[in-house]
Design an enzyme around this catalytic site. Sequence first.
Site, mmCIF file in Angstrom:
data_model
loop_
_atom_site.group_PDB
_atom_site.id
_atom_site.type_symbol
_atom_site.label_atom_id
_atom_site.label_comp_id
_atom_site.label_asym_id
_atom_site.label_seq_id
_atom_site.Cartn_x
_atom_site.Cartn_y
_atom_site.Cartn_z
ATOM 1 N N ASP A 108 13.482 2.887 7.490
ATOM 2 C CA ASP A 108 12.288 3.325 6.945
ATOM 3 C C ASP A 108 11.131 2.852 7.484
ATOM 4 O O ASP A 108 11.199 2.030 8.652
ATOM 5 C CB ASP A 108 12.279 2.890 5.487
ATOM 6 C CG ASP A 108 11.312 3.387 4.493
ATOM 7 O OD1 ASP A 108 11.746 4.024 3.681
ATOM 8 O OD2 ASP A 108 10.071 3.139 4.796
ATOM 9 N N ILE A 157 14.346 7.377 -3.951
ATOM 10 C CA ILE A 157 15.711 7.803 -3.820
ATOM 11 C C ILE A 157 16.698 7.321 -2.850
ATOM 12 O O ILE A 157 17.945 7.217 -3.033
ATOM 13 C CB ILE A 157 15.383 9.514 -3.573
ATOM 14 C CG1 ILE A 157 14.806 10.143 -4.848
ATOM 15 C CG2 ILE A 157 16.729 10.201 -3.464
ATOM 16 C CD1 ILE A 157 14.167 11.631 -4.754
ATOM 17 N N SER A 172 14.084 19.826 -2.530
ATOM 18 C CA SER A 172 13.179 19.880 -3.606
ATOM 19 C C SER A 172 13.492 20.880 -4.258
ATOM 20 O O SER A 172 13.600 21.979 -3.592
ATOM 21 C CB SER A 172 11.848 19.431 -3.257
ATOM 22 O OG SER A 172 10.908 19.526 -3.896
ATOM 23 N N TYR A 209 -3.211 23.740 -17.944
ATOM 24 C CA TYR A 209 -2.443 24.994 -18.152
ATOM 25 C C TYR A 209 -1.701 24.897 -19.354
ATOM 26 O O TYR A 209 -0.493 24.581 -19.301
ATOM 27 C CB TYR A 209 -1.394 25.314 -17.023
ATOM 28 C CG TYR A 209 -2.197 24.884 -15.641
ATOM 29 C CD1 TYR A 209 -3.232 25.911 -15.184
ATOM 30 C CD2 TYR A 209 -2.035 23.996 -14.761
ATOM 31 C CE1 TYR A 209 -3.885 25.618 -14.121
ATOM 32 C CE2 TYR A 209 -2.513 23.711 -13.732
ATOM 33 C CZ TYR A 209 -3.398 24.602 -13.297
ATOM 34 O OH TYR A 209 -3.994 24.556 -11.932
ATOM 35 N N TYR A 260 4.455 21.795 1.325
ATOM 36 C CA TYR A 260 5.758 21.178 1.012
ATOM 37 C C TYR A 260 6.911 22.109 0.734
ATOM 38 O O TYR A 260 8.088 21.846 1.175
ATOM 39 C CB TYR A 260 5.191 20.321 -0.141
ATOM 40 C CG TYR A 260 6.305 19.416 -0.831
ATOM 41 C CD1 TYR A 260 6.839 18.325 -0.048
ATOM 42 C CD2 TYR A 260 6.877 19.631 -2.104
ATOM 43 C CE1 TYR A 260 7.766 17.545 -0.526
ATOM 44 C CE2 TYR A 260 7.859 18.656 -2.634
ATOM 45 C CZ TYR A 260 8.088 17.655 -1.648
ATOM 46 O OH TYR A 260 9.260 16.841 -2.333
ATOM 47 N N ASP A 275 9.850 5.391 12.463
ATOM 48 C CA ASP A 275 9.220 6.484 12.066
ATOM 49 C C ASP A 275 10.197 7.841 12.250
ATOM 50 O O ASP A 275 10.639 7.785 13.239
ATOM 51 C CB ASP A 275 7.997 6.809 12.702
ATOM 52 C CG ASP A 275 7.080 8.057 12.018
ATOM 53 O OD1 ASP A 275 7.609 8.809 11.687
ATOM 54 O OD2 ASP A 275 5.831 7.781 12.339
HETATM 55 N N1 LIG Z 1 9.906 12.071 -6.190
HETATM 56 C C1 LIG Z 1 10.048 13.251 -6.372
HETATM 57 O O1 LIG Z 1 9.504 13.516 -7.570
HETATM 58 C C2 LIG Z 1 10.616 14.069 -5.435
HETATM 59 C C3 LIG Z 1 10.909 15.403 -5.976
HETATM 60 C C4 LIG Z 1 11.256 16.295 -5.043
HETATM 61 C C5 LIG Z 1 11.891 15.819 -3.736
HETATM 62 N N2 LIG Z 1 11.592 14.546 -3.602
HETATM 63 C C6 LIG Z 1 11.804 14.273 -1.959
HETATM 64 O O2 LIG Z 1 12.782 12.995 -2.045
HETATM 65 C C7 LIG Z 1 12.627 12.263 -0.850
HETATM 66 C C8 LIG Z 1 12.335 10.960 -1.252
HETATM 67 O O3 LIG Z 1 11.079 10.627 -2.056
HETATM 68 P P1 LIG Z 1 11.106 9.463 -2.900
HETATM 69 O O4 LIG Z 1 10.915 10.177 -4.368
HETATM 70 O O5 LIG Z 1 12.240 8.455 -2.777
HETATM 71 O O6 LIG Z 1 9.816 8.872 -2.521
HETATM 72 P P2 LIG Z 1 9.319 7.490 -2.238
HETATM 73 O O7 LIG Z 1 7.900 7.379 -1.931
HETATM 74 O O8 LIG Z 1 9.970 6.517 -3.122
HETATM 75 O O9 LIG Z 1 10.171 7.046 -0.633
HETATM 76 C C9 LIG Z 1 10.047 7.758 0.428
HETATM 77 C C10 LIG Z 1 10.248 6.646 1.339
HETATM 78 O O10 LIG Z 1 10.158 7.324 2.871
HETATM 79 C C11 LIG Z 1 9.627 6.663 3.556
HETATM 80 N N3 LIG Z 1 8.751 7.409 4.572
HETATM 81 C C12 LIG Z 1 7.672 8.180 4.570
HETATM 82 N N4 LIG Z 1 7.475 8.758 5.725
HETATM 83 C C13 LIG Z 1 8.420 7.905 6.582
HETATM 84 C C14 LIG Z 1 8.421 8.199 8.078
HETATM 85 N N5 LIG Z 1 7.455 9.129 8.994
HETATM 86 N N6 LIG Z 1 9.346 7.767 8.655
HETATM 87 C C15 LIG Z 1 10.279 6.736 7.829
HETATM 88 N N7 LIG Z 1 9.930 6.669 6.453
HETATM 89 C C16 LIG Z 1 9.258 7.213 5.828
HETATM 90 C C17 LIG Z 1 8.583 5.745 2.745
HETATM 91 O O11 LIG Z 1 8.146 4.438 3.550
HETATM 92 C C18 LIG Z 1 9.276 5.685 1.610
HETATM 93 O O12 LIG Z 1 10.133 4.234 1.470
HETATM 94 C C19 LIG Z 1 11.342 13.001 -0.130
HETATM 95 O O13 LIG Z 1 11.965 13.682 0.915
HETATM 96 C C20 LIG Z 1 10.868 13.737 -1.224
HETATM 97 O O14 LIG Z 1 9.933 14.719 -0.865
HETATM 98 C C21 LIG Z 1 11.022 13.752 -4.188
#
Ligand SMILES: NC(=O)c1ccc[n+]([C@@H]2O[C@H](COP(=O)([O-])OP(=O)(O)OC[C@H]3O[C@@H](n4cnc5c(N)ncnc54)[C@H](O)[C@@H]3O)[C@@H](O)[C@H]2O)c1
Length: 261
Positions: free
Chosen positions: A32, A13, A141, A214, A160, A57
């Site tokens: 990141d 995202i 989310s 389910y 979460y 981080d």
């Molecule tokens: N993909 C889904 O289904 C979904 C749904 C709802 C919400 N989200 C939210 O969207 C956001 C992005 O998720 P995504 O789907 O792109 O996942 P992703 O795993 O593709 O990307 C997440 C990124 O965050 C980085 N990251 C994790 N912990 C970190 C830290 N402590 N410090 C710095 N970077 C860190 C990871 O290295 C990764 O590159 C998240 O907050 C997730 O909870 C995702």
Amino acid sequence: MEVGFITGGAGAIGRASARALVRDGWRVVLADIDGDELHRVAVDLGEQAVAGIFVLDVTDFDGVHSAVREAAKANGGLQGLVTAAGGGRGIAGASKVPFIDTAPESWDRMIEVHLNGVYYACHAVLPILYGGGGAIVNIASGAGLRGGPPHLRQLHASVYSAAKAGVIALTQSIAQEAGAKGVRANCIAPGRTESRWKSWQEMERMQREEETRYPGSGRASPLGRFGRASDMGEAVAFLMSERAGYITGACLDVTGGIRLH
Ligand SMILES: NC(=O)c1ccc[n+]([C@@H]2O[C@H](COP(=O)([O-])OP(=O)(O)OC[C@H]3O[C@@H](n4cnc5c(N)ncnc54)[C@H](O)[C@@H]3O)[C@@H](O)[C@H]2O)c1
């Protein structure tokens, strides 16, 4: 040219948001924890588009503040923030246990990354935005809109859900304070979306498994598909833009209508 700071810039995202913003004329600072992937994303976006790279981080308050200060100094300020760090292997997944089996350590880690991480980034960027206006989009989310249904999809995601509900309330609170200073703050609530660790095939497998466990649990979106990272990127770019100039404190549901079930 406007410059936006993106946490989780190596994630699905985060990078989709970066792509959409760059297309709309922004330059992006990417942050990141995964340096290798971050550099790959930066190469993909192109030198002109990338205004900085920080391996950090988001749970490190001082580290986030110093990266934001450095990025602002190098670019003569910042005009935007997108907080997209989190999700991913072993982070969101860790919470999927019945609430009474939740360990304090996994609760703390989830809150640290998904809520404190957003707090630290907003706390660092807002004073800079106050200097000239701007916009924040936090990635919440669907799980934060309601701590449970549709059906059993969010079962065992108490931590979460709590963290993401916190993100939504924090964003609303920031919007109240920041409006008078020309800063808008919104979030998006993605539904099940492809990510670095969750391919389209993996999402289909998860859905099949849930439906077996389910039956009729109705997780499919009325649009008949899962979310693409680009769907989220478009929503972020819209909320960051002047097209959303009268929108603040909102949480845009980008679940493909899944919550209508
Ligand atoms: N993909 C889904 O289904 C979904 C749904 C709802 C919400 N989200 C939210 O969207 C956001 C992005 O998720 P995504 O789907 O792109 O996942 P992703 O795993 O593709 O990307 C997440 C990124 O965050 C980085 N990251 C994790 N912990 C970190 C830290 N402590 N410090 C710095 N970077 C860190 C990871 O290295 C990764 O590159 C998240 O907050 C997730 O909870 C995702």
